[in-house]
Design an enzyme around this catalytic site. Structure first.
Site, PDB file in Angstrom:
ATOM      1  N   ASP A  15       1.136  -0.990  -0.040  1.00  0.00           N
ATOM      2  CA  ASP A  15       0.020   0.280   0.027  1.00  0.00           C
ATOM      3  C   ASP A  15       0.975   0.595   0.108  1.00  0.00           C
ATOM      4  O   ASP A  15       2.337   1.135   0.407  1.00  0.00           O
ATOM      5  CB  ASP A  15      -1.031  -0.167   1.163  1.00  0.00           C
ATOM      6  CG  ASP A  15      -2.121  -0.468   0.393  1.00  0.00           C
ATOM      7  OD1 ASP A  15      -2.375  -0.311  -0.152  1.00  0.00           O
ATOM      8  OD2 ASP A  15      -2.644  -1.562   1.737  1.00  0.00           O
ATOM      9  N   ASP A  90      -8.794  -3.879  -4.342  1.00  0.00           N
ATOM     10  CA  ASP A  90      -7.396  -3.801  -4.653  1.00  0.00           C
ATOM     11  C   ASP A  90      -7.335  -4.497  -5.610  1.00  0.00           C
ATOM     12  O   ASP A  90      -6.723  -3.065  -6.585  1.00  0.00           O
ATOM     13  CB  ASP A  90      -6.298  -4.506  -3.758  1.00  0.00           C
ATOM     14  CG  ASP A  90      -6.263  -4.387  -2.161  1.00  0.00           C
ATOM     15  OD1 ASP A  90      -6.486  -3.562  -1.572  1.00  0.00           O
ATOM     16  OD2 ASP A  90      -6.513  -5.585  -1.721  1.00  0.00           O
ATOM     17  N   HIS A 112      -1.851 -13.347  -0.075  1.00  0.00           N
ATOM     18  CA  HIS A 112      -0.592 -12.565   0.207  1.00  0.00           C
ATOM     19  C   HIS A 112       0.714 -14.188   0.250  1.00  0.00           C
ATOM     20  O   HIS A 112       0.007 -14.847  -0.017  1.00  0.00           O
ATOM     21  CB  HIS A 112      -0.564 -12.564   1.932  1.00  0.00           C
ATOM     22  CG  HIS A 112      -1.009 -11.303   2.475  1.00  0.00           C
ATOM     23  ND1 HIS A 112      -0.190 -10.364   2.554  1.00  0.00           N
ATOM     24  CD2 HIS A 112      -2.768 -11.867   2.835  1.00  0.00           C
ATOM     25  CE1 HIS A 112      -1.060  -8.872   2.584  1.00  0.00           C
ATOM     26  NE2 HIS A 112      -2.067  -9.915   2.756  1.00  0.00           N
ATOM     27  N   SER A 139     -25.029 -18.306  -0.533  1.00  0.00           N
ATOM     28  CA  SER A 139     -24.787 -17.891   1.196  1.00  0.00           C
ATOM     29  C   SER A 139     -23.434 -17.923   0.776  1.00  0.00           C
ATOM     30  O   SER A 139     -23.470 -19.179   0.415  1.00  0.00           O
ATOM     31  CB  SER A 139     -25.675 -18.432   2.062  1.00  0.00           C
ATOM     32  OG  SER A 139     -27.222 -17.546   1.708  1.00  0.00           O
ATOM     33  N   ALA A 157     -24.175 -22.505  -1.694  1.00  0.00           N
ATOM     34  CA  ALA A 157     -23.607 -22.364  -0.948  1.00  0.00           C
ATOM     35  C   ALA A 157     -22.615 -22.782   0.062  1.00  0.00           C
ATOM     36  O   ALA A 157     -22.555 -23.887  -0.048  1.00  0.00           O
ATOM     37  CB  ALA A 157     -24.892 -22.561   0.090  1.00  0.00           C
ATOM     38  N   THR A 162     -12.068 -21.660  -6.048  1.00  0.00           N
ATOM     39  CA  THR A 162     -10.117 -21.279  -6.347  1.00  0.00           C
ATOM     40  C   THR A 162     -10.331 -21.648  -7.746  1.00  0.00           C
ATOM     41  O   THR A 162      -9.172 -20.771  -7.558  1.00  0.00           O
ATOM     42  CB  THR A 162      -9.263 -22.194  -5.434  1.00  0.00           C
ATOM     43  OG1 THR A 162      -9.846 -23.370  -5.473  1.00  0.00           O
ATOM     44  CG2 THR A 162     -10.063 -22.140  -3.826  1.00  0.00           C
ATOM     45  N   LYS A 163     -10.612 -21.525  -7.899  1.00  0.00           N
ATOM     46  CA  LYS A 163     -10.259 -22.318 -10.295  1.00  0.00           C
ATOM     47  C   LYS A 163     -11.659 -21.550 -10.979  1.00  0.00           C
ATOM     48  O   LYS A 163     -12.484 -21.467 -10.297  1.00  0.00           O
ATOM     49  CB  LYS A 163     -10.597 -23.612 -10.264  1.00  0.00           C
ATOM     50  CG  LYS A 163      -9.059 -24.258  -9.412  1.00  0.00           C
ATOM     51  CD  LYS A 163      -8.493 -25.218  -9.721  1.00  0.00           C
ATOM     52  CE  LYS A 163      -7.156 -25.556  -9.059  1.00  0.00           C
ATOM     53  NZ  LYS A 163      -7.115 -27.644  -9.567  1.00  0.00           N
ATOM     54  N   ARG A 177     -15.954 -27.139  -7.001  1.00  0.00           N
ATOM     55  CA  ARG A 177     -15.589 -28.359  -8.174  1.00  0.00           C
ATOM     56  C   ARG A 177     -17.407 -27.828  -9.533  1.00  0.00           C
ATOM     57  O   ARG A 177     -18.378 -28.066  -8.143  1.00  0.00           O
ATOM     58  CB  ARG A 177     -14.960 -29.542  -7.905  1.00  0.00           C
ATOM     59  CG  ARG A 177     -15.889 -30.298  -6.820  1.00  0.00           C
ATOM     60  CD  ARG A 177     -15.442 -31.615  -7.020  1.00  0.00           C
ATOM     61  NE  ARG A 177     -16.341 -32.229  -6.011  1.00  0.00           N
ATOM     62  CZ  ARG A 177     -16.668 -33.362  -6.619  1.00  0.00           C
ATOM     63  NH1 ARG A 177     -17.641 -34.028  -8.115  1.00  0.00           N
ATOM     64  NH2 ARG A 177     -17.913 -33.702  -5.651  1.00  0.00           N
ATOM     65  N   ARG A 180     -22.594 -30.324 -12.574  1.00  0.00           N
ATOM     66  CA  ARG A 180     -22.421 -30.617 -13.692  1.00  0.00           C
ATOM     67  C   ARG A 180     -24.022 -29.622 -14.670  1.00  0.00           C
ATOM     68  O   ARG A 180     -23.150 -28.440 -13.941  1.00  0.00           O
ATOM     69  CB  ARG A 180     -24.224 -31.426 -13.328  1.00  0.00           C
ATOM     70  CG  ARG A 180     -25.207 -30.843 -12.347  1.00  0.00           C
ATOM     71  CD  ARG A 180     -26.881 -31.575 -12.757  1.00  0.00           C
ATOM     72  NE  ARG A 180     -27.363 -30.656 -12.402  1.00  0.00           N
ATOM     73  CZ  ARG A 180     -28.691 -31.036 -13.000  1.00  0.00           C
ATOM     74  NH1 ARG A 180     -28.572 -30.272 -13.839  1.00  0.00           N
ATOM     75  NH2 ARG A 180     -29.592 -29.854 -12.330  1.00  0.00           N
TER      76      ARG A 180
END
Length: 195
Positions: A15, A90, A112, A139, A157, A162-163, A177, A180
């Site tokens: 920053d 950011d 990080h 949610s 939910a 991550t991908k 993941r 279907r």
């Protein structure tokens, strides 16, 4: 190379005083938004346009809202965002049109380094997040840096995404993941029910 250029290239950055001032302003606007009476819909709509980089028509956001910059975020028309959205914005977050975001969702563009020697001053890296049109995010979902969620997909939910998730997919889990494909057969899920 300045910190914004480093950020745009996916390099480590920290920053700057200017960034901290921009965050102070954005968080002040979010504070004002979060504390408006529910009857002040016009004021709320005006604040949304002041907070974010670009906002389409008929966007509704339920408070509270937590963010860092605001101006790094674009939101397409007809999008509904339920309460307690957290944006670690950011870097760029692009939310498409007619997206549904359930309560307690976190969208994060920044992380990080794993090794402590690479973060002695809080060094970070950022990657853009893209959410396609007509996506429904359930949610308590967390969307991690660099993820793209394709149009028309549904994220179950509690998932941690991550991908990338391709278009027209039902995806869920930790880590998230694809379960279907969503097809035209899903149009008939409520056939025969009286409304």
């Amino acid at each position: 190379m300045n910190m914004e250029e480093r950020k745009a290239k996916g390099m480590l950055w920290t920053d700057t005083p200017e960034a901290m001032e921009a965050q102070k302003k954005a968080r002040g606007l979010a504070f004002d938004f979060n504390h408006l009476h529910p009857s002040k819909a016009d004021e709320r709509a005006a604040l949304i346009r002041e907070i974010f980089g670009s906002v389409g028509k008929d966007v509704w956001i339920e408070p509270p809202l937590t963010l860092a910059f605001g101006k790094t975020v674009t939101i397409g028309e007809g999008t509904y965002i339920n309460s307690n959205l957290t944006l670690v914005d950011d870097y760029k977050i692009d939310i498409g049109a007619h997206v549904l975001i359930a309560p307690n969702v976190t969208i994060c563009t920044t992380g990080h380094p794993l090794h402590y020697k690479l973060r002695p001053h809080g060094e970070m890296y950022s990657k853009q997040v893209v959410i396609g049109d007509h996506v429904w995010i359930g949610s308590n979902v967390v969307i991690m840096p660099g993820v793209t969620i394709g149009a028309h997909s549904v994220i179950g939910a509690g998932s941690i995404v991550t991908k990338d998730v391709p278009a027209d997919s039902l995806a869920m889990g930790v880590p998230c993941r694809v379960i279907r494909e969503i097809t035209d057969e899903d149009l008939h899920a409520f056939d025969g029910q009286e409304g």
